[in-house]
Design an enzyme around this catalytic site. Structure first.
Site, PDB file in Angstrom:
ATOM      1  N   ASN A 138      49.149  32.578  43.027  1.00 41.26           N
ATOM      2  CA  ASN A 138      49.012  31.264  43.670  1.00 41.26           C
ATOM      3  C   ASN A 138      50.168  30.307  43.397  1.00 41.26           C
ATOM      4  O   ASN A 138      50.455  29.424  44.195  1.00 41.26           O
ATOM      5  CB  ASN A 138      47.675  30.613  43.318  1.00 41.26           C
ATOM      6  CG  ASN A 138      47.447  30.463  41.835  1.00 41.26           C
ATOM      7  OD1 ASN A 138      48.029  31.172  41.017  1.00 41.26           O
ATOM      8  ND2 ASN A 138      46.586  29.527  41.460  1.00 41.26           N
ATOM      9  N   ALA A 163      51.528  39.729  40.360  1.00 43.70           N
ATOM     10  CA  ALA A 163      50.534  40.145  41.354  1.00 43.70           C
ATOM     11  C   ALA A 163      51.204  40.987  42.439  1.00 43.70           C
ATOM     12  O   ALA A 163      52.335  40.694  42.847  1.00 43.70           O
ATOM     13  CB  ALA A 163      49.871  38.913  41.969  1.00 43.70           C
ATOM     14  N   GLU A 235      44.158  32.240  30.692  1.00 43.66           N
ATOM     15  CA  GLU A 235      43.923  31.065  31.539  1.00 43.66           C
ATOM     16  C   GLU A 235      43.217  31.575  32.776  1.00 43.66           C
ATOM     17  O   GLU A 235      43.818  32.219  33.627  1.00 43.66           O
ATOM     18  CB  GLU A 235      45.259  30.386  31.871  1.00 43.66           C
ATOM     19  CG  GLU A 235      45.108  28.954  32.361  1.00 43.66           C
ATOM     20  CD  GLU A 235      45.008  28.851  33.863  1.00 43.66           C
ATOM     21  OE1 GLU A 235      43.860  28.771  34.364  1.00 43.66           O
ATOM     22  OE2 GLU A 235      46.040  28.873  34.530  1.00 43.66           O
ATOM     23  N   CYS A 269      43.401  27.012  40.204  1.00 46.90           N
ATOM     24  CA  CYS A 269      42.325  27.183  39.225  1.00 46.90           C
ATOM     25  C   CYS A 269      41.787  25.836  38.759  1.00 46.90           C
ATOM     26  O   CYS A 269      40.596  25.678  38.508  1.00 46.90           O
ATOM     27  CB  CYS A 269      42.813  28.009  38.037  1.00 46.90           C
ATOM     28  SG  CYS A 269      44.309  27.378  37.270  1.00 46.90           S
ATOM     29  N   GLU A 366      32.965  29.548  41.400  1.00 49.04           N
ATOM     30  CA  GLU A 366      34.261  28.996  41.760  1.00 49.04           C
ATOM     31  C   GLU A 366      34.566  29.344  43.204  1.00 49.04           C
ATOM     32  O   GLU A 366      34.519  30.509  43.599  1.00 49.04           O
ATOM     33  CB  GLU A 366      35.365  29.558  40.851  1.00 49.04           C
ATOM     34  CG  GLU A 366      36.752  29.060  41.237  1.00 49.04           C
ATOM     35  CD  GLU A 366      37.863  29.637  40.372  1.00 49.04           C
ATOM     36  OE1 GLU A 366      38.901  28.975  40.225  1.00 49.04           O
ATOM     37  OE2 GLU A 366      37.682  30.758  39.847  1.00 49.04           O
TER      38      GLU A 366
END
Length: 463
Positions: A138, A163, A235, A269, A366
């Protein structure tokens, strides 16, 4: 036509068009071994490199990032759909990060005198070794460098497993690192499958592990690091509360809530996911929030005026839509959006859900995309209870004209960060991280420098 498999290659798919724009074969065990060997050799030299020389490389990296900012920003936009203006901002923020640590960082790892009764003692901050970093898509550059810059400053080396959908960004960053003059082995990219990650964690050449990702990934990485007796920083996810009390400046609160919820297409996040509004202003706040959300420009992420682009992955859009539909079936009201946008791109309509309760899906889970949930609180105490009623604890926001009340609520919020009359943001001058299922360990500030240091006691003349 050649079909490239996700099982054999990391694939970059443009989420705005659905077109494949890159494929990167996963590396073999032999290539992985060579990468870790370079990291180990690089660490042996880098740890002995004077701090002043490390600082020079950080400053050179800031310049390399700015020199290649447009190419890097366009790669971010192509690979994960971030609107181009926000992608450019990400690169500039990384350059400023390098400059801040170059200036303030050396003092954070300087020896500290310890007030012992006999002899002389000090605390030395020694590096640990090669750090394996498993990073998300992200913020393809910021997320990496906010961990790598303090880690490198401390004398460690960094092995990036990025990623799969942003490997183009990973290699552009590696090129910038090389342009900045970092020696071989100090920053390495490892393109491997999950099995390769497991092998790297178990490898004695890796000293510690850091992960930014999902709770599921955190459980997997954390358990493997624990089994290898290696420190890790996790995290993970968040469902951050954004509290608006009756005396808040509603225009400012709405402005902050829209940015806090919809920046990066809601794929943050620490985004403001649960808008908890005191009942005296919930109607007025909701009307203003819906109006502001409706005005956001959705579309081609390569255009400067676009604020919301496509979601990064098609499977994540499907998951988000399932959560929205479940919440509506549970009794929430739909005020805006509520579904996938038409066309080939991976767009989801900016969505506002109201009348959300603590028993509904969008409250409990979430939602990683452009969806806001508005929850009504009876009073400030009830707002606090709703805010803490979550398995996550990353960050939180309070809007009120009563500073004393804000401080009281902050004291009781179970989150890693509290932002009063301002939306959550990461800044190298303050620490970043969470509690509960949002993970543990800290990035940024002096905590980020020392997370992967051996705080070594040196005591002279003990007797």
């Amino acid at each position: 036509m050649t079909v490239i498999s996700h099982q054999t290659h990391a694939l970059s798919i443009n989420p705005a068009t659905g077109e494949q724009i890159g494929h990167y074969p996963y590396e073999s065990a032999a290539v992985q071994d060579a990468t870790l060997a370079r990291a180990a050799a690089g660490y042996a030299a880098w740890r002995r490199t004077p701090v002043e020389a490390r600082v020079e490389r950080l400053l050179a990296l800031a310049g390399a990032l700015r020199d290649n900012a447009e190419a890097m920003a366009r790669m971010i936009t192509a690979e994960m759909g971030k609107p181009i203006a926000q992608a450019r901002g990400e690169i500039e923020k990384c350059a400023q990060l390098c400059e801040w640590y170059a200036d303030a960082g050396p003092a954070m790892i300087a020896p500290e005198a310890a007030p012992v009764a006999v002899g002389k003692a000090r605390i030395e901050y020694r590096p640990l070794g090669p750090i394996l970093a498993v990073m998300p898509w992200n913020f393809p550059i910021w997320q990496v460098l906010r961990g790598a810059v303090p880690t490198l400053l401390a004398g460690n080396v960094y092995v990036l497993k990025h990623a799969p959908n942003v490997m183009g960004s990973a290699y552009l960053l590696l090129d910038a690192i090389k342009r900045a003059g970092f020696p071989e082995g100090v920053f390495e990219v490892l393109n491997v499958t999950p099995d390769g990650v497991s092998a790297a964690i178990a490898d004695p050449r890796i000293a510690a592990v850091t992960l930014t990702g999902s709770v599921r990934a955190g459980i997997a990485i954390g358990s493997q690091a624990g089994a290898a007796l290696k420190k890790c920083v996790l995290e993970l996810g968040g469902s951050d509360p954004f509290i608006v009390l009756n005396d808040a400046d509603l225009d400012e609160a709405v402005k902050a809530a829209v940015i806090g919820r919809y920046q990066n297409t809601g794929q943050v996040c620490a985004a403001a996911k649960r808008l908890i509004v005191e009942q005296g202003v919930v109607e007025a706040f909701t009307a203003k929030f819906v109006e502001a959300t409706r005005a956001l420009v959705v579309g081609d992420p390569t255009q400067d005026q676009t604020y919301i682009g496509p979601m990064a992955r098609f499977d994540l859009r499907d998951e988000l839509d399932g959560q929205v539909q479940a919440t509506l079936a549970e009794g929430a009201s739909l005020l805006l959006g509520g579904g996938k946008a038409e066309g080939t791109g991976n767009f989801y309509q900016p969505t506002v859900l109201a009348d959300v309760t603590d028993q509904m899906t969008s409250f409990k889970q979430e939602l990683f995309g452009p969806v806001a949930s508005i929850i009504t609180a009876r009073d400030a105490r009830h707002a606090l209870e709703l805010a803490n009623d979550s398995e996550f604890g990353l960050a939180s926001t309070i809007y009120t004209a009563n500073p004393a009340l804000a401080e009281q609520l902050a004291d009781e919020l179970d989150t890693g960060g509290v932002f009063i009359n301002g939306y959550c943001a990461s800044d190298p001058r303050v620490t970043f991280g969470g509690v509960k299922k949002s993970g543990f360990g800290r990035e940024l500030s002096h905590f980020g420098v020392r997370e992967f240091c051996n705080a070594q006691t040196v005591w002279l003349d003990r007797n």
